[in-house]
Design an enzyme around this catalytic site. Structure first.
Site, PDB file in Angstrom:
ATOM      1  N   ARG A  55     -23.598 -32.658  71.440  1.00  0.00           N
ATOM      2  CA  ARG A  55     -24.087 -32.325  72.843  1.00  0.00           C
ATOM      3  C   ARG A  55     -23.857 -30.945  73.220  1.00  0.00           C
ATOM      4  NH1 ARG A  55     -23.747 -37.484  76.867  1.00  0.00           N
ATOM      5  NH2 ARG A  55     -25.160 -38.919  75.771  1.00  0.00           N
ATOM      6  N   TYR A 111     -26.455 -43.300  67.174  1.00  0.00           N
ATOM      7  CA  TYR A 111     -26.318 -42.852  68.274  1.00  0.00           C
ATOM      8  C   TYR A 111     -25.818 -41.397  68.070  1.00  0.00           C
ATOM      9  CZ  TYR A 111     -25.003 -41.831  73.237  1.00  0.00           C
ATOM     10  OH  TYR A 111     -24.769 -41.161  74.420  1.00  0.00           O
ATOM     11  N   ASN A 172     -30.777 -47.887  72.887  1.00  0.00           N
ATOM     12  CA  ASN A 172     -30.060 -46.826  73.225  1.00  0.00           C
ATOM     13  C   ASN A 172     -30.201 -45.594  72.079  1.00  0.00           C
ATOM     14  OD1 ASN A 172     -28.715 -44.725  74.551  1.00  0.00           O
ATOM     15  ND2 ASN A 172     -26.609 -45.737  74.505  1.00  0.00           N
ATOM     16  N   HIS A 176     -32.168 -41.970  71.778  1.00  0.00           N
ATOM     17  CA  HIS A 176     -31.773 -40.726  71.465  1.00  0.00           C
ATOM     18  C   HIS A 176     -32.252 -40.284  70.215  1.00  0.00           C
ATOM     19  CE1 HIS A 176     -29.723 -39.919  75.055  1.00  0.00           C
ATOM     20  NE2 HIS A 176     -29.171 -41.031  75.112  1.00  0.00           N
ATOM     21  N   HIS A 248     -31.782 -45.406  81.532  1.00  0.00           N
ATOM     22  CA  HIS A 248     -32.627 -45.293  80.648  1.00  0.00           C
ATOM     23  C   HIS A 248     -33.997 -45.507  80.917  1.00  0.00           C
ATOM     24  CE1 HIS A 248     -28.997 -46.430  77.698  1.00  0.00           C
ATOM     25  NE2 HIS A 248     -28.952 -45.070  78.067  1.00  0.00           N
ATOM     26  N   GLU A 251     -35.308 -42.053  81.325  1.00  0.00           N
ATOM     27  CA  GLU A 251     -35.273 -41.470  79.937  1.00  0.00           C
ATOM     28  C   GLU A 251     -36.619 -41.588  79.251  1.00  0.00           C
ATOM     29  OE1 GLU A 251     -31.739 -40.154  77.775  1.00  0.00           O
ATOM     30  OE2 GLU A 251     -30.553 -41.304  79.211  1.00  0.00           O
ATOM     31  N   HIS A 382     -26.545 -33.923  80.317  1.00  0.00           N
ATOM     32  CA  HIS A 382     -27.334 -34.581  81.264  1.00  0.00           C
ATOM     33  C   HIS A 382     -27.544 -33.504  82.274  1.00  0.00           C
ATOM     34  CE1 HIS A 382     -27.970 -38.460  79.323  1.00  0.00           C
ATOM     35  NE2 HIS A 382     -26.685 -38.458  79.450  1.00  0.00           N
TER      36      HIS A 382
END
Length: 409
Positions: A55, A111, A172, A176, A248, A251, A382
């Site tokens: 990230r 993930y 999840n 992503h 979520h 998202e 985020h």
């Protein structure tokens, strides 16, 4: 209202982007990027985690594309960690966590591997020397080990050698993966990645979510049968909480709109269900998540009747709600979405942003300090995206959009 599309608001967003990038610089360690405490220092004794390192590569790639001095060397630092301490040269893929003495977690999980793809795509868009090589490697790992053509989804994880896949399937990690696949499609021009992302979106959003009154089921068996009681005894799990995770829904709404716009840019017609589903997911999140228990803020999770389960307020939920509101406003022009957008930025300013760039990651149900799920201020992914999404078109993905000069276009 003067928010979305307004020059003054764009200047405020830009200042907050810069403050977040400045705060994040303290994360660099010998092993990549660390998990930050409240003051922006890596937590001592905690291993470097793959998802956080990736990230940070992504956000510093965005900083590089914004022309912020000092960001490019941090991208290179993170990429060197990926191809150094994180790389499993015996079995391929990347370790989930590493410490001074080597791997701290050897399982291979979808993930964090999705974030490897996103980081490499963003670094490639930013023109960093190691970016393209890492992206090619990450694409190969994803298609050989995680993507299941027969399921149209990715599997959750494996042992170190990719020999035994976990029986559990999770939404999840697939969410992503959609984000990463859309970015890879934009950076490489290979629409096979867009087609894979669309298959995931169609199955989750037009299938699982629609069938569950838009409360997206998160946990499944190997055969994709929902597990509604999964983690009932550990309801606040940071990655696999019990029930439905409100953030979520936002998202998925934004990613669905991004995928639809990606199709339009390629002269392909998106399904009529896509805008409808994004609206429904957004409406469900606002109705069942926002200020439902006596105070402003989003509850973390609800059960499958829409009742709050974990009532702590997570910063990332607000950030994703802001992004979804901006995307829906861009697509529809409807003032309702700008009103929500303004409401949620006002909340962030009042409760989350302690100082420019320093966002509290978790608050109590009354908006006081809390750390039941997230201690410190682990990363800025985020929040940085929330400051950039309103200034860019719905697609392409953030890094290629910045590379194309689309900021405030």
């Amino acid at each position: 209202m003067g928010w979305l599309g307004g020059a003054a608001h764009a200047r405020w967003l830009e200042r907050e982007t810069d403050a977040l990038l400045t705060f994040a610089r303290g994360a660099a360690t010998d092993l990549g990027f660390g998990y930050l405490d409240d003051a922006g220092r890596p937590l001592p004794g905690r291993p470097a985690e793959l998802w956080i390192t990736c990230r940070m590569i992504h956000v510093f790639s965005l900083g590089t594309l914004l022309g912020r001095p000092g960001c490019a060397p941090l991208v290179d630092h993170g990429l060197a960690a990926l191809e150094g301490v994180f790389a499993d040269r015996e079995h391929d893929g990347w370790f989930a966590a590493v410490g001074p003495d080597g791997p701290a977690e050897t399982r291979k999980e979808a993930y964090p591997h999705a974030f490897v793809l996103l980081a490499a795509a963003s670094a490639t868009a930013a023109g960093r020397p190691r970016g393209a090589e890492t992206l090619t490697h990450a694409q190969d790992v994803s298609t050989r080990h995680f993507w299941r053509e027969d399921e149209g989804m990715v599997v959750e994880g494996y042992d170190r050698g990719f020999a035994a896949a976990e029986d559990y399937r999770g939404v999840n990690a697939n969410m992503h993966t959609v984000e990463a696949y859309l970015a890879v499609a934009d950076v490489t021009g290979d629409d096979g990645w867009l087609d894979r992302a669309l298959r995931i979106v169609r199955r989750v959003v037009d299938g699982f979510a629609r069938e569950a009154s838009w409360r997206v089921p998160e946990h499944f068996t190997r055969g994709w049968t929902p597990l509604p009681d999964y983690n009932r005894e550990d309801p606040a799990h940071p990655f696999r909480p019990f029930g439905a995770t409100v953030g979520h829904w936002f998202e998925w709404a934004r990613l669905t709109l991004q995928a639809a716009d990606a199709l339009r840019r390629r002269d392909r017609e998106p399904g009529a269900w896509m805008l409808d589903a994004a609206r429904e997911l957004f409406a469900a999140g606002a109705r069942e998540g926002w200020a439902v228990d006596g105070a402003d803020g989003f509850v973390y999770t609800v059960d499958f009747d829409g009742r709050p389960v974990i009532r702590e307020r997570m910063h990332w939920v607000v950030a994703e709600a802001i992004g979804a509101a901006a995307a829906l406003h861009a697509v529809t022009g409807e003032p309702e979405y700008e009103r929500w957008y303004a409401t949620w930025w006002d909340y962030a300013a009042a409760h989350l942003i302690e100082a420019p760039g320093a966002w509290r990651h978790e608050l109590s149900p009354t908006n006081g300090p809390s750390a039941k799920t997230w201690t410190g201020k682990p990363d800025v992914y985020h929040a940085v995206q929330a400051t950039l999404l309103p200034r860019l078109p719905v697609s392409p993905a953030l890094a290629p959009a910045l590379a194309a000069g689309l900021l405030d276009a």
